[in-house]
Design a protein around this motif. Sequence first.
Motif, short mmCIF file in Angstrom:
data_model
loop_
_atom_site.label_atom_id
_atom_site.label_comp_id
_atom_site.label_asym_id
_atom_site.label_seq_id
_atom_site.Cartn_x
_atom_site.Cartn_y
_atom_site.Cartn_z
N TYR A 190 0.83 -1.21 0.00
CA TYR A 190 0.00 0.00 0.00
C TYR A 190 0.87 1.26 0.00
CZ TYR A 190 -3.90 3.13 0.76
OH TYR A 190 -4.84 4.13 0.60
N GLU A 191 2.03 1.18 0.67
CA GLU A 191 2.93 2.33 0.68
C GLU A 191 3.40 2.63 -0.74
OE1 GLU A 191 6.99 3.80 3.04
OE2 GLU A 191 6.15 1.80 3.38
N LYS A 192 3.68 1.59 -1.51
CA LYS A 192 4.07 1.79 -2.91
C LYS A 192 2.89 2.34 -3.73
CE LYS A 192 6.23 -0.82 -6.74
NZ LYS A 192 5.23 -0.62 -7.79
N PHE A 193 1.70 1.79 -3.53
CA PHE A 193 0.49 2.27 -4.22
C PHE A 193 0.22 3.74 -3.87
CE2 PHE A 193 -4.25 2.69 -3.95
CZ PHE A 193 -4.54 2.58 -5.30
N LEU A 194 0.40 4.08 -2.60
CA LEU A 194 0.16 5.45 -2.13
C LEU A 194 1.14 6.42 -2.78
CD1 LEU A 194 -1.03 7.59 -0.21
CD2 LEU A 194 0.48 6.70 1.58
N ASN A 195 2.41 6.08 -2.79
CA ASN A 195 3.42 7.01 -3.25
C ASN A 195 3.51 7.09 -4.77
OD1 ASN A 195 4.28 7.80 -0.66
ND2 ASN A 195 5.53 5.96 -0.47
N GLU A 196 3.19 6.00 -5.45
CA GLU A 196 3.33 6.00 -6.91
C GLU A 196 1.99 6.23 -7.60
OE1 GLU A 196 5.35 2.46 -8.12
OE2 GLU A 196 7.11 2.85 -6.86
N THR A 197 1.05 5.31 -7.42
CA THR A 197 -0.24 5.42 -8.12
C THR A 197 -1.05 6.62 -7.64
OG1 THR A 197 -0.24 3.01 -8.29
CG2 THR A 197 -2.28 4.15 -8.83
N LEU A 198 -1.07 6.85 -6.32
CA LEU A 198 -1.84 7.97 -5.78
C LEU A 198 -1.02 9.24 -5.59
CD1 LEU A 198 -4.00 6.17 -3.02
CD2 LEU A 198 -4.53 6.57 -5.43
#
Length: 807
Positions: free
Chosen positions: A536-544
Motif C-alpha cells: 500500500y505504501e508503494k500504491f500510495l506514493n506511486e499510483t496515488l
Amino acid sequence: MKKICLKIIAAGLVLAMGASIAACGKKGGDRKSRSGEKISANSPWFNADPITVDIGLESGRAVDYLYHTLIGADKEKILVETTGSYQMPEALDWDNYNYNDYLINIISVVDRSTKQTVNKIDLAKGLTQYDYVETARYENGRLKIIINTSNSQTYELTGTEKELDIMTGEVISSRTLDWSKTHAADCEFVLGDYRVSTEMIWEEDGEYYNLYIVSPDNEETVLELRPENISYYDIGSVIQVDESKALVVASTSDGYRYFDLDLKECRITDADEKDYEWLNPDYLSGSIPGGESVVYYVNPVGVTKLDFKKKTSEMFFDYSWCGLNRSILSILQVADCSEDSLILWGDYYAYSSYSYGYEPEFKLYEVTKADKNPHAGKTILELYLPYGSSDEATSEAILKFNETNGDCYIEVTDRYDSYNQIDYSSVDSNDDLETASLDSSAKMSSALAVDILNGEGPDILLNCAEYGQLNNENYLADLSSYIGTPDPDKYFVNIIEGSKTDGKLYQLPLTYQIEGIHTASQNAGSSGVGFTTEEYEKFLNETLNGKDVIDVGQAIYFSRLFSNMRDKFIVNGKVDFSGPEFAAIARFVNENVPERSPSWSDSAVVYETATYAVGASMFKGDPYGYETPVAYNTMCAGMGSYLIESGRIMGETSILGFPSSDGRGPVFTAVKSIAISAQAADAGACGEFVKLLMGSDSQRMNAMNDCFVLDRQIFRECAKVAIEYYNSQEGFGYFGDPGNTNFKFTEAHIDAMERIILSCSGAKSTDSAINLILIEEMPSYFSGQKDLAAVAAIAQDRVQKVIDERG
C-alpha cells in the motif's frame, strides 16, 4: 450461581465506566423494561381506520407531481390541500403560457363521522397568471386562504386574505393585506386565538430573534429575544400552556433554553429550567394542542402526551400498539389528538432504489382506542432499535411475527437514545467526529451491557453490530443454532462466518457494506484482494502520488487498521500486541500518515473520497466531476453504489482490502443486524424472528433498496434490476460523465461484485472502548515520546483489563 456472577460483572462495569452509565441513553427513566410482561385485555391498543380522500383531479389529465397537506381538523371535519401540477405538453406556446392552467390546488373536505369526502374546492380556478395561493388553513370551521397578486409592471405584491365556507366554497369575508408591515417568518405557531411567528435577525455583532405576537383582534406586537454569551440555533417550538401563557423552547450553543411568554401582556421572561426537567425537548417541533394544558407530539416510536399542569410526560400512542407498519407510521404527522383518538397523516413514498419518480400515496388514519387488546395473554419481547427507526422490511417482519406467533409479541423500546450522546460542540475534523462517535458507542454499549446483565435489557437488539463490547456470551446468545448450517451455494457464508467472535455468532448481519479501496483490479497487491503495508505504501506514493484517500490522522487510521485485523490481536479473551502484525501497521501509519486530519474550520481544506488522474499528474478533485478517478475509499452498501463508482473509474474494478500485515481482502460492516440477549424472555421465539428476517421476502425488500444481502440468488436477481436502471435514461449520468454514452454495465459487473463479497476477509470488528484506548496511547509512539514496545505494552494491559472486567 451464574446470575450472582453476572451481577458482579455488571457492578464492575458500572464502577469502571462511571455510575451514570447505567442510565446513559435513557429518556427520563420513566419507561422500564417490559420484557417478559404479559399483555392484559386492557393493555393499550388502537384501531387505525384508513380514510380515502377524493382529491378531485381532472380526469384524462396526466399529473407531473403532487403533494398533500392536512391543513386543519376538528371533531367534524378534516381538510386536506393537494398541490402540484398537471403535465405540460411538449409543444408548449411559452409566449402565451399561464402556469396556473396546469396548477393543482384543491381543498378536499372530509366528514369525520362518515369518512367521506363531502366537498372539493378548486383554488386554482379563477387565478390569473399573476396570482398564486400563499397559504391555506382550516380554523374555527372556515377555510382561510391568502392569495398574492404580482403587479406585472412593478412586480409589487398585493395580498388578499379570504374566508370561505367549506361546504359551498363561497367567500364569506375578504381583506387586503399590507405586506409593507409584514416580515419573513421562519416559523408560525397557532396558539388558540393567538398566532406567534419567529424570525432570526442577523447583525454584524451576532444574531437574535424577533417574536411576532398577533392577538385575536389582529393587533401585532414584536418582542426581541437577544442572547447573552450564547448563540441561538433555532426556536423550534412555541407551546401553549394555558389560555394566556406559552412556553418558548430555543436550541442554543449552551443547550436548550426555556422562556415563559405571556400572550395577553406580550411579555417574555426567562423560565426556571428546573420547572421543565420533566420535559424532553428533542422532538417538540410540530407539537399540537390537545385540550387544557395538554400537548401532543410525535417521537421516534409513537406519540407523547404532555400535561403542563401535572408536569408529566407519557406515551399516549406507541406504534407497537396497533397493526400498522411502523415504517409508515414513522413518517406520518399527528393532528387533532384527544383522550381516545388522533388523526395521523402524510405522504408515503413506496421507495425503490432502482426506479425513477415516486408518486406519493396520501395516508390518512383515524386512530381510536380499542376496548380490548387482541394480543392479550402474549409475552412481550422488547426490541431495541437505535433511534427507534425501522425500515419497511424490518417493520413487515415485526408485523408478521406479531400476527402469527401465538405466544409472544414484539414491542420496540424507546428506553435508549444514542442520538443525543454524540457531543458535536468540539468536533472540527474527521478525527474529532470519529472519536466522538466511538465515545457515544462505548457509552451506549455499556448501558446495554449493564441492563442485560441485570436482567433489564431488551430481548432483541437490531442494528447494534457497532457495539462490539456485547459480543460475549454474558450478553448475547449464539445465533448459530437458529440459522443452522447455511448452504454456501445459497448464502454468502463467508459473511456469516466472518461475523463470528471466537467461533460464536453473536450478531448476524442482514445487510452489510463493503469497506476498502475501490480501484482498478490491476492495482491489487500480491494477494489479489488487498495490500500489505509495504504494497500500500508503494500504491500510495506511486499510483496515488502520495495523496491518500483515507482522510484521517494517525491515531484514527491506526485504530481502523487494528479493527480490520482484530483477530490477530485478541483471541479467546487474550490480548497480545507484541507480534509483528501490530508492529507492521504501527510502523506504516507512523511513516505515511499525517498526525491529524485537517480542521473543518480551514476554508482551504477540500474533502474528497477519490483521487483523480489528469495526464501524468495526480490530484484530488470533485468526486462527482468528469475526470477519471484512480481510487475511492469506499463504504459500498449496495449494487447501485458499486455501479456508480465503477462507472466513474470506467474499467474492471475491485474493492481491495485496506493495508494490513497479510494483504487481506476488504472488510464488511453490518448495516442491519440482529442479536438476541442472553437473558431473553423467550430465546426460541426470538430465534423465529431471526428466521423471518433471513427469509426471502425480507432479503428481497432490502436488496431492492440497494443493500447487500446474504442470499446469493436474491443478490443477483436484484443486481440485474440495478443494471437495467443504471443503463436506462433515468439512471444515466449517475456514474460519471453524462456525455459518455458508450459505457454500459453488464452482468460481468454482477460477477465482479460477487467476487468482491466472497473476497471479504472478515467483519470490521470495532470495539469502541478498545479503539479509544488505542487512540489515547498510540500518539506517544507516533510523536517519538516512547518506543513501540513500551506503548504496545501499556495499551495491551489496558485493553486486557477492559476485557476481563466484561467477564
